[in-house]
Motif scaffolding. Structure first.
Motif, short mmCIF file in Angstrom:
data_model
loop_
_atom_site.label_atom_id
_atom_site.label_comp_id
_atom_site.label_asym_id
_atom_site.label_seq_id
_atom_site.Cartn_x
_atom_site.Cartn_y
_atom_site.Cartn_z
N SER A 94 0.77 -1.01 0.83
CA SER A 94 -0.50 0.47 -0.21
C SER A 94 0.88 1.08 0.23
CB SER A 94 -1.10 -0.19 1.12
OG SER A 94 -1.55 0.90 1.23
N GLY A 95 0.33 2.39 -0.64
CA GLY A 95 1.55 3.32 -0.81
C GLY A 95 0.72 4.39 0.41
N THR A 96 -0.78 4.44 0.90
CA THR A 96 -0.65 5.38 2.03
C THR A 96 -0.87 4.67 3.48
OG1 THR A 96 -2.66 4.78 1.26
CG2 THR A 96 -2.42 6.18 -0.02
N GLU A 97 -1.11 3.10 3.71
CA GLU A 97 -1.07 3.35 4.95
C GLU A 97 0.06 1.66 4.98
OE1 GLU A 97 -5.49 2.04 6.24
OE2 GLU A 97 -5.23 1.37 3.89
N PRO A 98 0.23 1.17 6.26
CA PRO A 98 0.72 -0.16 6.23
C PRO A 98 0.72 -1.45 6.91
CG PRO A 98 0.70 0.87 8.54
CD PRO A 98 -0.55 1.46 7.61
N LYS A 99 0.53 -1.82 5.06
CA LYS A 99 -0.23 -2.41 4.72
C LYS A 99 0.04 -3.61 3.48
CE LYS A 99 -5.06 -1.49 6.85
NZ LYS A 99 -4.80 -2.54 8.16
N MET A 100 0.34 -4.54 2.93
CA MET A 100 0.59 -5.72 1.94
C MET A 100 -1.35 -5.54 1.32
SD MET A 100 3.51 -5.92 1.37
CE MET A 100 3.44 -6.33 -0.38
N ARG A 101 -1.28 -5.22 0.18
CA ARG A 101 -2.97 -5.11 -0.14
C ARG A 101 -2.65 -6.52 -1.36
NH1 ARG A 101 -5.62 -1.93 2.29
NH2 ARG A 101 -4.24 0.41 1.36
N VAL A 102 -3.22 -7.48 -0.98
CA VAL A 102 -3.59 -8.59 -2.15
C VAL A 102 -5.29 -8.45 -3.18
CG1 VAL A 102 -3.54 -11.35 -2.26
CG2 VAL A 102 -2.46 -10.17 -0.40
N TYR A 103 -4.47 -8.47 -3.92
CA TYR A 103 -6.15 -8.37 -5.03
C TYR A 103 -5.85 -9.98 -5.62
CZ TYR A 103 -4.98 -3.00 -4.57
OH TYR A 103 -5.01 -2.80 -3.72
#
Length: 457
Positions: free
Chosen positions: A424-433
């Motif tokens: 993520s570019g805005t939060e401390p997360k990895m995104r999975v789509y």
């Protein structure tokens, strides 16, 4: 200074970090950047959203820019970001600074710089601004003025001229989520002839206890109102109204991927041109483009990349699965106000539910979902590097045919489905789509994505 970092769409932080002294440093950095670009002393805009702290922050930015010789245009009330962006082009300004944390909770605020073309700043611009961070100084020369101006009316006139809508007989429930779209998107819809029923259009710096994020879960009230009033459509904006979400009578919340496809299909009925989409956005757009002899340009996540590709390829439409879209003949900045009007215009020609059904019958089912995995910002790069060495040959029982590493890793599988993992570019997360032909298959892919990423975090 170390706390200030521009991510995907500017600098956002909680109010214990996002302070007036730091923001004044950003304003000085913008003034220095404009001087380096030969636009020293040219007029600039300063916009702001509906957060309680935003007007004061905007005034602090305006003060620094005026001290550096810029005449500053400041709206009299909180204003959607796309209206300020359009104002840059309409008034030939040097750029704009916008105070907004978009869909984040009220304890956040943020700032973004929009250059003179009205499109999102690319990394070379934000990096140049970051490199200029310093304490404001009393600049040489004459101080600029600070003037309150209305950015709404020029945008309204342009939107009506661009879309030529006739919404007589169309009923729209509009949900501002207590954000900057209130008194703007609803007014524009009425001006085009729609009957508008308003929800959450009161000022509330706490956003009613719900972050102004127009997700399915946060729009249940809008869906109920569409049903209760027998409305044709529901339209919602996020906190600064640069994104749009739509609710239909049959589907409730209309997946933004399907909305993108439906609007692009509508535009192609009377125009031509490629589409630009991010790696996380549906392949349904590609199928529609192919059927019309058009191409699709895929970009990393972030509307700045969409905007750049739209300019390079003269695209008819560009967008991302999070609800940010724009079209040819408008600014290359996501605009939830214009898109709200366009959604109602499409509906007036053919119900969005009917159009979505027809697209499904023609091109098959495209189901998409995503999950987030907590990941500290300082671990994101390492996770991506380690993932590069662990990508499997098969995912959820299907062979990997191709990997796109433009933004994290997008794994394309032999059955036409795909899995994307990116930071993520805005939060401390990895995104999975994931996208596939059924809910069950998407769930399998997301589980496989979690299994890939979780051990690395």
């Amino acid at each position: 200074m170390d706390e200030i970092a521009f991510g995907t769409d500017g600098w956002r932080a909680t109010l214990d970090v996002f302070t007036t002294p730091r923001l004044r440093m950003v304003a000085q950095a913008v003034a220095d950047y404009l001087a380096e670009e030969g636009r020293d002393g040219e007029p600039v805009a300063v916009g702001y959203d509906a957060r309680e702290s935003s007007r004061g922050f905007a005034e602090a930015v305006a003060d620094v820019l005026a001290e550096n010789g810029h005449d500053v245009l400041l709206p009299p009330r909180d204003t959607p970001t796309p209206l300020v962006a359009y104002g840059i082009v309409d008034r030939d300004l040097a750029g704009a600074v916008v105070i907004t944390a978009s869909h984040n909770p009220p304890e956040y605020n943020g700032v973004k710089f929009i250059p003179s073309d009205g499109a999102p700043a690319l990394p070379e611009v934000t990096e140049a601004v970051e490199a200029n961070l310093r304490e404001p100084v009393e600049a040489d020369g004459e101080r600029g003025s600070i003037e309150e101006v209305d950015f709404a009316e020029p945008h309204f006139e342009h939107a009506i001229e661009r879309l030529d809508p006739d919404l007589e007989g169309v009923t729209v429930v509009y949900d501002a989520m207590h954000g900057s779209g209130r008194g703007v998107t609803d007014v524009l819809l009425e001006r085009a002839g729609a009957d508008v029923i308003r929800q959450r259009c009161e000022t509330d710096p706490e956003f009613g206890g719900t972050p102004p994020e127009p997700s399915r879960d946060n729009l249940q009230g809008l869906a109920l109102a569409v049903d209760e009033h027998d409305a044709d459509l529901g339209v919602a904006n996020d906190g600064d109204a640069d994104r749009v979400a739509v609710v239909t009578p049959e589907r409730g919340h209309l997946d933004e991927n399907v909305f993108f496809a439906a609007v692009y299909d509508y535009l192609l009925e009377s125009d031509a041109g490629p589409a630009v989409r991010t790696v996380s956005t549906t392949f349904l757009v590609d199928r529609i483009a192919e059927a019309h002899g058009e191409e699709v340009v895929e970009t990393p996540v972030g509307f700045k990349w969409v905007a750049a590709a739209m300019g390079e390829r003269d695209a008819l439409m560009g967008g991302e699965e999070s609800g940010g879209f724009s079209i040819r003949g408008h600014i290359r900045e996501k605009d939830g106000v214009l898109m709200g009007l366009l959604a109602a215009t499409v509906e007036s020609e053919e119900p969005l539910d009917d159009r979505a059904d027809r697209l499904r019958e023609t091109f098959g089912d495209f189901v998409q979902d995503k999950v987030s995995i907590d990941c500290p910002d300082d671990r994101k790069d390492a996770v991506v590097r380690e993932l590069a060495d662990r990508l499997p040959d098969d995912v959820a029982g299907k062979r990997v045919e191709r990997v796109n590493d433009a933004d994290g890793f997008k794994v394309l599988l032999e059955d036409g489905s795909w899995l994307l993992v990116r930071p993520s570019g805005t939060e401390p997360k990895m995104r999975v789509y994931a996208e596939a032909g059924s809910d069950e298959r998407v769930a399998e892919l997301l589980d496989a994505g979690r299994d890939l990423v979780a051990p690395l975090v």
